[in-house]
Design a protein around this motif. Sequence first.
Motif, PDB file in Angstrom:
ATOM      1  N   VAL A 521       0.851  -1.193   0.000  1.00  0.00           N
ATOM      2  CA  VAL A 521       0.000   0.000   0.000  1.00  0.00           C
ATOM      3  C   VAL A 521       0.887   1.244   0.000  1.00  0.00           C
ATOM      4  O   VAL A 521       1.756   1.401   0.867  1.00  0.00           O
ATOM      5  CB  VAL A 521      -0.942   0.003   1.206  1.00  0.00           C
ATOM      6  CG1 VAL A 521      -1.733   1.314   1.264  1.00  0.00           C
ATOM      7  CG2 VAL A 521      -1.893  -1.186   1.140  1.00  0.00           C
ATOM      8  N   VAL A 522       0.656   2.119  -0.964  1.00  0.00           N
ATOM      9  CA  VAL A 522       1.452   3.334  -1.113  1.00  0.00           C
ATOM     10  C   VAL A 522       0.513   4.535  -1.141  1.00  0.00           C
ATOM     11  O   VAL A 522      -0.469   4.541  -1.896  1.00  0.00           O
ATOM     12  CB  VAL A 522       2.275   3.298  -2.410  1.00  0.00           C
ATOM     13  CG1 VAL A 522       3.074   4.587  -2.580  1.00  0.00           C
ATOM     14  CG2 VAL A 522       3.204   2.086  -2.421  1.00  0.00           C
ATOM     15  N   PRO A 523       0.751   5.558  -0.326  1.00  0.00           N
ATOM     16  CA  PRO A 523      -0.067   6.781  -0.416  1.00  0.00           C
ATOM     17  C   PRO A 523       0.307   7.579  -1.653  1.00  0.00           C
ATOM     18  O   PRO A 523       1.498   7.796  -1.932  1.00  0.00           O
ATOM     19  CB  PRO A 523       0.280   7.528   0.879  1.00  0.00           C
ATOM     20  CG  PRO A 523       1.619   7.014   1.280  1.00  0.00           C
ATOM     21  CD  PRO A 523       1.715   5.609   0.795  1.00  0.00           C
ATOM     22  N   VAL A 524      -0.695   8.008  -2.395  1.00  0.00           N
ATOM     23  CA  VAL A 524      -0.460   8.806  -3.603  1.00  0.00           C
ATOM     24  C   VAL A 524      -1.373  10.023  -3.571  1.00  0.00           C
ATOM     25  O   VAL A 524      -2.415  10.027  -2.894  1.00  0.00           O
ATOM     26  CB  VAL A 524      -0.727   7.980  -4.887  1.00  0.00           C
ATOM     27  CG1 VAL A 524       0.203   6.780  -4.960  1.00  0.00           C
ATOM     28  CG2 VAL A 524      -2.175   7.533  -4.950  1.00  0.00           C
ATOM     29  N   ILE A 530      -5.092  12.763  -0.769  1.00  0.00           N
ATOM     30  CA  ILE A 530      -4.193  11.655  -0.476  1.00  0.00           C
ATOM     31  C   ILE A 530      -5.009  10.371  -0.427  1.00  0.00           C
ATOM     32  O   ILE A 530      -5.961  10.256   0.363  1.00  0.00           O
ATOM     33  CB  ILE A 530      -3.454  11.867   0.854  1.00  0.00           C
ATOM     34  CG1 ILE A 530      -2.618  13.152   0.798  1.00  0.00           C
ATOM     35  CG2 ILE A 530      -2.569  10.675   1.182  1.00  0.00           C
ATOM     36  CD1 ILE A 530      -1.933  13.498   2.103  1.00  0.00           C
ATOM     37  N   GLN A 531      -4.647   9.429  -1.265  1.00  0.00           N
ATOM     38  CA  GLN A 531      -5.347   8.147  -1.307  1.00  0.00           C
ATOM     39  C   GLN A 531      -4.338   7.013  -1.183  1.00  0.00           C
ATOM     40  O   GLN A 531      -3.189   7.138  -1.607  1.00  0.00           O
ATOM     41  CB  GLN A 531      -6.139   8.014  -2.608  1.00  0.00           C
ATOM     42  CG  GLN A 531      -7.240   9.058  -2.765  1.00  0.00           C
ATOM     43  CD  GLN A 531      -8.039   8.880  -4.043  1.00  0.00           C
ATOM     44  OE1 GLN A 531      -7.670   8.094  -4.914  1.00  0.00           O
ATOM     45  NE2 GLN A 531      -9.126   9.623  -4.167  1.00  0.00           N
ATOM     46  N   LEU A 532      -4.801   5.908  -0.612  1.00  0.00           N
ATOM     47  CA  LEU A 532      -3.963   4.724  -0.457  1.00  0.00           C
ATOM     48  C   LEU A 532      -4.323   3.719  -1.539  1.00  0.00           C
ATOM     49  O   LEU A 532      -5.502   3.454  -1.780  1.00  0.00           O
ATOM     50  CB  LEU A 532      -4.166   4.108   0.931  1.00  0.00           C
ATOM     51  CG  LEU A 532      -3.919   5.039   2.131  1.00  0.00           C
ATOM     52  CD1 LEU A 532      -4.150   4.289   3.435  1.00  0.00           C
ATOM     53  CD2 LEU A 532      -2.525   5.623   2.092  1.00  0.00           C
ATOM     54  N   LYS A 533      -3.294   3.142  -2.154  1.00  0.00           N
ATOM     55  CA  LYS A 533      -3.534   2.208  -3.248  1.00  0.00           C
ATOM     56  C   LYS A 533      -2.545   1.042  -3.172  1.00  0.00           C
ATOM     57  O   LYS A 533      -1.377   1.231  -2.819  1.00  0.00           O
ATOM     58  CB  LYS A 533      -3.410   2.910  -4.598  1.00  0.00           C
ATOM     59  CG  LYS A 533      -4.469   3.992  -4.833  1.00  0.00           C
ATOM     60  CD  LYS A 533      -4.357   4.595  -6.216  1.00  0.00           C
ATOM     61  CE  LYS A 533      -5.417   5.680  -6.420  1.00  0.00           C
ATOM     62  NZ  LYS A 533      -6.784   5.107  -6.434  1.00  0.00           N
ATOM     63  N   ASN A 534      -3.046  -0.160  -3.546  1.00  0.00           N
ATOM     64  CA  ASN A 534      -2.173  -1.334  -3.679  1.00  0.00           C
ATOM     65  C   ASN A 534      -1.493  -1.275  -5.045  1.00  0.00           C
ATOM     66  O   ASN A 534      -2.092  -1.615  -6.057  1.00  0.00           O
ATOM     67  CB  ASN A 534      -2.978  -2.632  -3.586  1.00  0.00           C
ATOM     68  CG  ASN A 534      -3.661  -2.810  -2.244  1.00  0.00           C
ATOM     69  OD1 ASN A 534      -4.856  -2.589  -2.101  1.00  0.00           O
ATOM     70  ND2 ASN A 534      -2.886  -3.242  -1.259  1.00  0.00           N
TER      71      ASN A 534
END
Length: 783
Positions: A521-524, A530-534
């Motif tokens: 999971v990386v915050p972008v 700010i959203q978290l995505k795999n």
Amino acid sequence: MRLVRKADTSRRVFALPQSSVNRDVKRVKGNLRYPYSTQRIGIAGNEFVLQDYVKTISFSGSYTTAVALCWANQQPRLQKDYAQGLNNQYLGPETGTLFSYGPAIAALEYDGIANGYDKNGQLVPKGSGNGRAANAYNNGILRTGMNISNDFLLKTTYLPFTGNPWTLGLKVGREDDKSIIRPNNNREQKFGLDLEHKKRDLRITLSYDDVSDHFDYSNRNGLLNRAYQYSLLTPPSFENAQGTMIGNSQRSYSIGADNPLFLLQDQDNGFRRHSRNANIKIENKTGPFSYTIVSTYQHDDTKSTEVYAAGTTGFPNGSMVQRYQKDNRLLTRGNVKYEAPLLFDGNFKNSVELNYNYSNMHTDIRYQDIGPDYRYKRNAHEPNLTYLGQYDLYPYTFMLKLSDQGYASNTTNRQNFWLPGGAIVLMKNIYIRYHGTLSIALSSHFNQFNSELPIQQSQAALNLLNYTSSTLSKFSPIKEADYYSRLQPIHHMEWDVELDAVYRKFRMTVSYYQRQTDHDVVPVISNDNIQLKNIAAYINKGLEITFTQFDIPIFHGAGRFNNRLSFSTNRHYITSVAEGYNYTPTAGLSDVHTALVVGAPSNVIVGSAYLRDANHQIVTDANGQAIVDPQLKVIGNPNPKFYLALTNYLSYGAFELGATWQWKNGGEKWNGTAAMLDYYGRSANSAIQRKAENSPRTPVAENYIQRADFLLLNNISLSVKRSFKGYVNNFKLTGFLRNLLLWTPYKGVDPSQSILDQGQTSGLDLFNLPATTTAGIEATISF
């Protein structure tokens, strides 16, 4: 200290009459009033004596006090010879010039007419003023800091007739820290209680801890870094200490810069954190069964007040951000273990163990009168079932471990209860005649587990990616992650093999490991949120070697010598990134940052670089000037090749001497501080180049990638310890030095420092705060 009631001492219970029967057979008969109070039964002649537990109250504890001084170690080198201006022409603060490319200060003097910028008057060429030579001012804001700490521990134990003790512990402490940045002072206060009771096979422990922290300034928005930045950039011909205001305006060397003392004026900045932790632990062992239950409740209140006064660069109308965060966590851990009867003449033993972890977490974040409130909730379940078998057949021992664990959470879109793992261990003892036994253990472990990003860990620092090096003055982190839900769990699969050998007073351990991580999971930043995505997968490989020498007798047995040498290397590569997310920034600025790049090491440095042809040669324009590539490129790798650490410990009589060394080999860092100091003409390097360059040139990030190796004498301490009879048992006095010596090719502050203390920014430096060297003394009294 031990208090004993005289009435509770040993007593004779009864005596048997002399007879041949009683001489051969002795049995205890009678109605004992306190059956559990009997510690042992003794026989003296023809008398039976019952020895009871003695009812006692005992006190023990310690008091520790420490005082330490600290000062900044390595810092950037500045020029003190050239005044504010451009092209060797003096341009004073009233012109708004940001640069220090003016004439030599030695060629200037004052006109003697005091003004708001300098009480000595305006600078003019030598021979046209009042004859008073121009000053080269020191605008540093650093000082010698001081840390004072006091800790008191009291332990009271009550032992009743039953022999089941009660223990009450009390701990209090306070730490006052005057940091190296004036006038920044910090304070921590702590209080704790714990109560423990043992009753045969049952142990119950209750504890409570209360910790409060107070900081004069919150550095969440980089305020302290900003003050340090302008203390370095201020031209030596201008003195910040002469005042922070001219009328109703900020007094600084330029309208586009800040006076660091103006930033550090009391504007109600501050950081407060209050943490409370209550814990209960129950342990029991009955025959082959044992269990442990631990339940912990944690509550944290945090308030950060970040104020910029009107007139601050980037905030002409001022700014006030008040951030509140509340964290509530209920963590429960249960363990049940069954140890089966021994088999094969006691050579085979096996056990089954069930562990269960439950966590209930709530985090609420609120920015007063700014944006939405952020509320995160997570309930997680982590069961783990383990079987362990061990077979001993001298000189061999074989161990087998099989396990399975699961992970379920309301914030993931996938539950998994099949994450098998295991381990195999083979040990052998080899007897070496006349020399002792060599013990060798070869083991291999395989493990899988799922994880998630902690919801209480703020992602607000990612807001920095919305700013460049030139717009950083407007930085204000006021957005958090939109959510922590609807994500796949991060999956980890790891394997290792380890060799451990022990011979007499020597031990060597060699371990090789490999971990594959998927769905990281990386915050972008997406649409300014700010959203978290795999989006990432990576592999991590490493080797660790440790050599230990322990308790080597020296000085004819009057002393002991211990050494520990450890070597570790780690290779961390990005194996895949979701489509459209290659080169995703992970931390830093929009024009220079760390990023995820497929096939590259993790968190490589990305920034501006020169345009190169197919032969990797720099492309130039018609005037012979190098052309900067319009696309950002990978320009550096912050990951070290290896670490080497050495710990030495020597004792002789009442004295103990210890030292710790650390060597980091490899790794690079972008020295943005040097880039800005060169650009504005404040670096020592810019003074050396002054004959060739009298005006600023836009820095290219590629030119400021520097080696970040270091050799550090991390800690050295000398202690003396004395033992006494009476109320005071021991006294220990220790003198210590920390971060004493640093050797590095890096031309900035300690290369281990990071931007705004963010994670994953070890490869970036833009006015990072300097590390400190500490010298202190600590005294401990035990009673």
